[in-house]
Design a protein around this motif. Structure first.
Motif, PDB file in Angstrom:
ATOM      1  N   THR A 181       6.024 -24.356 -73.099  1.00 51.80           N
ATOM      2  CA  THR A 181       4.958 -23.538 -73.105  1.00 51.80           C
ATOM      3  C   THR A 181       3.568 -24.312 -73.417  1.00 51.80           C
ATOM      4  O   THR A 181       2.557 -23.497 -73.794  1.00 51.80           O
ATOM      5  N   ALA A 182       3.628 -25.549 -73.282  1.00 55.08           N
ATOM      6  CA  ALA A 182       2.195 -26.500 -73.418  1.00 55.08           C
ATOM      7  C   ALA A 182       1.068 -26.005 -72.504  1.00 55.08           C
ATOM      8  O   ALA A 182       0.139 -26.082 -73.220  1.00 55.08           O
ATOM      9  N   GLY A 183       1.409 -25.263 -71.570  1.00 58.43           N
ATOM     10  CA  GLY A 183       0.351 -25.173 -70.664  1.00 58.43           C
ATOM     11  C   GLY A 183      -0.120 -23.656 -70.928  1.00 58.43           C
ATOM     12  O   GLY A 183      -1.147 -23.150 -70.212  1.00 58.43           O
ATOM     13  N   TRP A 184       0.506 -22.794 -71.763  1.00 53.95           N
ATOM     14  CA  TRP A 184       0.146 -21.434 -71.845  1.00 53.95           C
ATOM     15  C   TRP A 184      -1.155 -20.998 -72.615  1.00 53.95           C
ATOM     16  O   TRP A 184      -1.255 -22.247 -73.457  1.00 53.95           O
ATOM     17  N   PRO A 185      -1.765 -20.017 -72.486  1.00 51.50           N
ATOM     18  CA  PRO A 185      -2.795 -19.955 -73.358  1.00 51.50           C
ATOM     19  C   PRO A 185      -2.313 -19.855 -74.760  1.00 51.50           C
ATOM     20  O   PRO A 185      -1.511 -19.215 -75.077  1.00 51.50           O
ATOM     21  N   ARG A 186      -3.121 -20.411 -75.779  1.00 50.52           N
ATOM     22  CA  ARG A 186      -2.780 -20.407 -76.749  1.00 50.52           C
ATOM     23  C   ARG A 186      -2.803 -18.992 -77.698  1.00 50.52           C
ATOM     24  O   ARG A 186      -1.602 -18.880 -78.494  1.00 50.52           O
ATOM     25  N   ALA A 203      -0.936 -25.879 -86.148  1.00 51.73           N
ATOM     26  CA  ALA A 203      -1.851 -27.103 -86.261  1.00 51.73           C
ATOM     27  C   ALA A 203      -2.753 -27.309 -85.125  1.00 51.73           C
ATOM     28  O   ALA A 203      -4.047 -27.636 -85.163  1.00 51.73           O
ATOM     29  N   GLY A 204      -2.250 -27.599 -83.691  1.00 51.95           N
ATOM     30  CA  GLY A 204      -3.034 -27.931 -82.874  1.00 51.95           C
ATOM     31  C   GLY A 204      -3.822 -26.813 -82.301  1.00 51.95           C
ATOM     32  O   GLY A 204      -5.250 -26.938 -82.008  1.00 51.95           O
ATOM     33  N   TYR A 205      -3.461 -25.587 -82.441  1.00 58.25           N
ATOM     34  CA  TYR A 205      -4.343 -24.500 -81.931  1.00 58.25           C
ATOM     35  C   TYR A 205      -5.736 -24.135 -82.905  1.00 58.25           C
ATOM     36  O   TYR A 205      -6.576 -23.886 -82.873  1.00 58.25           O
ATOM     37  N   HIS A 216      -7.359 -22.799 -74.410  1.00 55.25           N
ATOM     38  CA  HIS A 216      -6.483 -23.000 -73.390  1.00 55.25           C
ATOM     39  C   HIS A 216      -5.380 -24.012 -73.575  1.00 55.25           C
ATOM     40  O   HIS A 216      -5.322 -24.753 -74.846  1.00 55.25           O
ATOM     41  N   GLY A 217      -4.057 -23.729 -73.178  1.00 53.04           N
ATOM     42  CA  GLY A 217      -3.019 -24.677 -73.220  1.00 53.04           C
ATOM     43  C   GLY A 217      -3.569 -26.052 -72.516  1.00 53.04           C
ATOM     44  O   GLY A 217      -4.663 -26.228 -72.014  1.00 53.04           O
ATOM     45  N   ARG A 218      -2.663 -27.130 -72.596  1.00 54.67           N
ATOM     46  CA  ARG A 218      -3.150 -28.427 -72.015  1.00 54.67           C
ATOM     47  C   ARG A 218      -2.402 -28.418 -70.530  1.00 54.67           C
ATOM     48  O   ARG A 218      -1.240 -28.070 -70.542  1.00 54.67           O
ATOM     49  N   ASP A 219      -3.363 -29.036 -69.747  1.00 52.52           N
ATOM     50  CA  ASP A 219      -2.704 -29.269 -68.290  1.00 52.52           C
ATOM     51  C   ASP A 219      -1.448 -30.404 -68.294  1.00 52.52           C
ATOM     52  O   ASP A 219      -1.713 -31.266 -69.239  1.00 52.52           O
ATOM     53  N   GLU A 220      -0.598 -30.415 -67.202  1.00 54.46           N
ATOM     54  CA  GLU A 220       0.388 -31.391 -67.263  1.00 54.46           C
ATOM     55  C   GLU A 220      -0.170 -32.634 -67.135  1.00 54.46           C
ATOM     56  O   GLU A 220       0.546 -33.538 -67.995  1.00 54.46           O
TER      57      GLU A 220
END
Length: 207
Positions: free
Chosen positions: A14-19, A65-67, A134-138
């Motif tokens: 789910t790293a690319g999903w909107p937070r 934490a990242g969000y 936003h999530g992180r692009d691959e």
């Protein structure tokens, strides 16, 4: 078990999903799992729901934490992460004894039902107040090997690896101790469930 097995694969998937969407789904899933637990009369279903709650809990630990860092100015990132993760401390030091007291007074189903209501209120707050991110692009995601080599990561992982099993073992131990001490006129379960994990962590071996 749900948190252990799901934290890394779910976070990666789910790293690319909107937070904001991911936070909404995770907290909503936590509310649903606790609600089903509160009304379930079937043991396998209850265990499945506790596993599901562990899945979203592991995802939330990795997400928060990242969000929090992503929605504030760079100079406020450390403070934002500290505030976001302080919820774990509050939950362990205040939520556990409060939940123990409520379950003892009104039953464990009421405690799980109340957690679902609180989680639903939190979902509403997320929709209304939490900024999107936003999530992180691959191609922006560093390889796992590179992450593990980052300064401080190994130390954090080591402390976490020690803390999580200790916490998961001390919680049922504290409940067992509370029942024995209360029957002998000792501290109430509420007080003991808060104190026992700290005592067990600080006591010398063999005590």
């Amino acid at each position: 078990m749900g948190s252990i097995t799901a934290a890394i694969p779910l976070t990666a998937a789910t790293a690319g999903w909107p937070r904001k969407r991911l936070l909404f789904l995770a907290v909503g899933g936590f509310a649903a799992a606790n609600a089903v637990t509160a009304v379930s009369g079937n043991y396998p279903l209850t265990m499945a729901e506790r596993f599901a709650a562990g899945l979203v809990a592991g995802l939330l630990w990795a997400l928060l934490a990242g969000y929090a860092r992503s929605i504030v100015a760079p100079e406020q990132r450390g403070r934002a992460m500290a505030v976001a993760m302080s919820g774990s401390t509050v939950a362990l030091s205040a939520g556990v004894p409060a939940g123990t007291l409520l379950a003892g007074a009104a039953g464990w189903r009421v405690a799980f039902g109340l957690m679902s209501v609180i989680a639903l209120a939190l979902v509403g707050w997320i929709v209304v107040s939490v900024p999107a991110a936003h999530g992180r692009d691959e191609h922006d995601r560093p390889p796992l090997r590179e992450v593990l080599r980052s300064p401080g990561v190994a130390a954090v992982l080591g402390v976490t690896a020690a803390f999580v099993p200790a916490h998961n073992c001390s919680t049922p131990t504290s409940l067992h101790c509370s029942n024995r001490w209360t029957s002998k006129g000792g501290p109430t379960p509420c007080c003991w469930s808060s104190a026992c994990p700290r005592w067990s962590a600080s006591s010398p071996p063999g005590r």
